[in-house]
Motif scaffolding. Structure first.
Motif: not given
Length: 514
Positions: A273-275, A279-284, A341-342
């Motif tokens: 989780g990056t924020g 939408s702030d969830l990324e594959i590690f 958004k970015l």
């Protein structure tokens, strides 16, 4: 999160690069500092010891010590070992079952409920799945309501559980309902505690046995450091988790959990989780994380964020407007929202190789998020006609816009002035004929640095940098910026200068007559 560790490692490698040849002594000195940097970052001491031993063994090889670029070789070794420490390769979720069941577990407050909603959005948006959210935490006040609100916000269906129901029955019944309604992924938001207890573990084991999930994701708060690793190991012993999700990776923790959890538990970090946005969830990606830690940026993640958050059709429409020089304040506001958004400007800079050093040199200079918010407030306070045709904004309109946006008339005027200058610059660049094309270079010729192609001739009257935002151009340069060298361009520039001078002269004559 890794800022302090990145700074320490960059200092270590700067010293190594200063040596023309490496010796066992300066390698040992560098590794001692690497060890201290990792321990200060709250990495498990056993993990640090194993990591440093592996780097030492590879860095002491004769191929490295005798190399002409020993510093770069050591940096590569550390990068490779960091990638291995973080898991080697990105791990995908197991979604092979129909429906695929993902059980989300962890302590209370780690972010399980929000992670379920984020993951549901990611599955629907990127994999075209039809997720089904299941609120099974009947103990924490308002936990069920929270997930229902998030589901409603995302327009994703959720099982209508209530606090008086049994968690095991909720999950079993929800799975049957998902099969009946055609959902292909079921996300179980299970209960947590402030600490591990036997009752909680027994309940989770019962849910696992009843639903047979393909994924059991342990959610850990990255801000808790080594405690997160210890708890992850305890959950893994009882449930045999399949992966780890680290939340709050955008915080100011030292990153020890991310660097330790893989080695201690043997389970890969699958998502981060990056924020705070859904939408702030990324594959590690271990290789990308290692590059960030070493200050090398992360261009691939930046590209993926742009592809996900920027609509291709909108971008194409905007390009047409730019080519025709029909850029309005509405378009300007749209572009600012796309940048938001970015993520934060500071976060984006860290993904660009070399920009972390530049950001550090800026010191306390504030990033322009607040400035962008102020500009957007001014544009929002305008009418549709004013945004389309800023020329109609007179003094009384400026006063109204300033009151509506909580700014001053001077700030409104400055925005309009800057926007007008930008419009004029774009019109000059396009010349009414669209963006100039890049001419081909003769065979075999390249630009400096090996890039194929050459520098195009600039349109008539356009050269280097003209004034930007109130800054004047370079003294002695012709109107419009730099010096054109093409004969036709020189003629056109002179003609444009004469026409501009004649226009000003005529205007002065008219004012005198009045």
């Amino acid at each position: 999160m890794f800022d302090n560790l990145t700074d320490r490692l960059e200092d270590v490698f700067r010293k190594i690069r200063g040596h023309a040849r490496l010796t066992e002594e300066n390698v040992q000195t560098a590794l001692r500092e690497v060890r201290l940097a990792l321990l200060e970052a709250d990495v498990n001491f056993k993990v640090v010891k194993d990591f440093v031993d592996r780097v030492r063994e590879r860095a002491m090889g004769q191929d490295v010590l005798k190399s002409l670029t020993p510093g770069q070789q050591v940096v590569k070794i550390v990068h490779d070992e960091l990638v291995e420490l973080l898991g080697g390769q990105a791990q995908e979720l197991d979604l092979s079952a129909s429906p695929a069941v993902i059980m989300v577990v962890g302590l209370q407050g780690s972010g399980k409920t929000t992670t379920c909603a984020k993951l549901a959005l990611k599955l629907r948006r990127e994999l075209r799945r039809k997720p089904y959210l299941v609120p099974a935490d009947v103990y924490r006040p308002a936990a069920i309501d929270q997930l229902h609100k998030l589901a409603s916000q995302l327009d994703i269906e959720a099982y209508p559980s209530t606090p008086d129901m049994n968690p095991v029955d909720i999950c079993a019944n929800a799975l049957e309902e998902a099969k009946r309604t055609g959902h292909d992924v079921v996300l179980l938001d299970t209960a947590g505690r402030l600490h591990i207890d036997e009752t909680l573990m027994n309940e989770l084991v019962a849910i696992r046995d009843k639903t047979r999930p393909g994924e059991i994701l342990f959610v850990a708060d990255a801000m808790t450091g080594q405690d997160a690793v210890t708890v992850a190991a305890a959950f893994n012993d009882r449930l045999d988790v399949t992966g780890v999700v680290l939340t709050k990776m955008d915080g100011d923790a030292r990153g020890g959990a991310a660097l330790s959890v893989r080695q201690v538990t043997g389970k890969a970090i699958k998502l981060v989780g990056t924020g705070e946005k859904l939408s702030d969830l990324e594959i590690f990606h271990p290789d990308r994380a290692a590059s960030r830690i070493l200050g090398m940026g992360d261009i691939l993640t930046l590209i993926e964020k742009a592809q996900t958050d920027v609509d291709a059709e909108e971008a194409a429409a905007m390009e047409k407007k730019l080519r025709k020089a029909q850029f309005t304040l509405d378009d300007f506001r749209t572009q600012m929202r796309r940048i938001k958004k970015l993520g934060s400007i500071e976060g984006l800079l860290k993904m660009i190789p070399g920009m972390s050093q530049i950001r550090k040199q800026l010191g306390e200079v504030q990033m322009p998020e607040k400035e962008m918010a102020r500009v957007e407030a001014i544009i929002n306070s305008m009418t549709k006609a004013e945004r389309a045709t800023p020329k109609i904004i007179n003094v009384s309109r400026k006063e109204r816009i300033a009151r509506g946006s909580g700014t001053t008339v001077l700030e409104v005027g400055q925005l309009l002035k800057n926007f007008t200058q930008m419009q004029k610059m774009m019109q000059r660049m396009m010349g009414g004929k669209g963006m100039p094309s890049m001419p081909k270079m003769p065979p075999g010729m390249k630009m400096p640095g090996g890039m194929p192609g050459g520098m195009p001739q600039m349109p008539p009257g356009i050269g280097g940098m003209g004034g930007m935002g109130g800054m004047g151009g370079m003294d002695g340069m012709p109107p419009g910026g730099g010096m054109p060298t093409d004969p036709e361009a020189v003629k056109a520039a002179r003609a444009a200068a004469k026409a501009a001078a004649k226009k000003k002269k005529d205007q002065r004559k008219k004012r005198k007559k009045r």
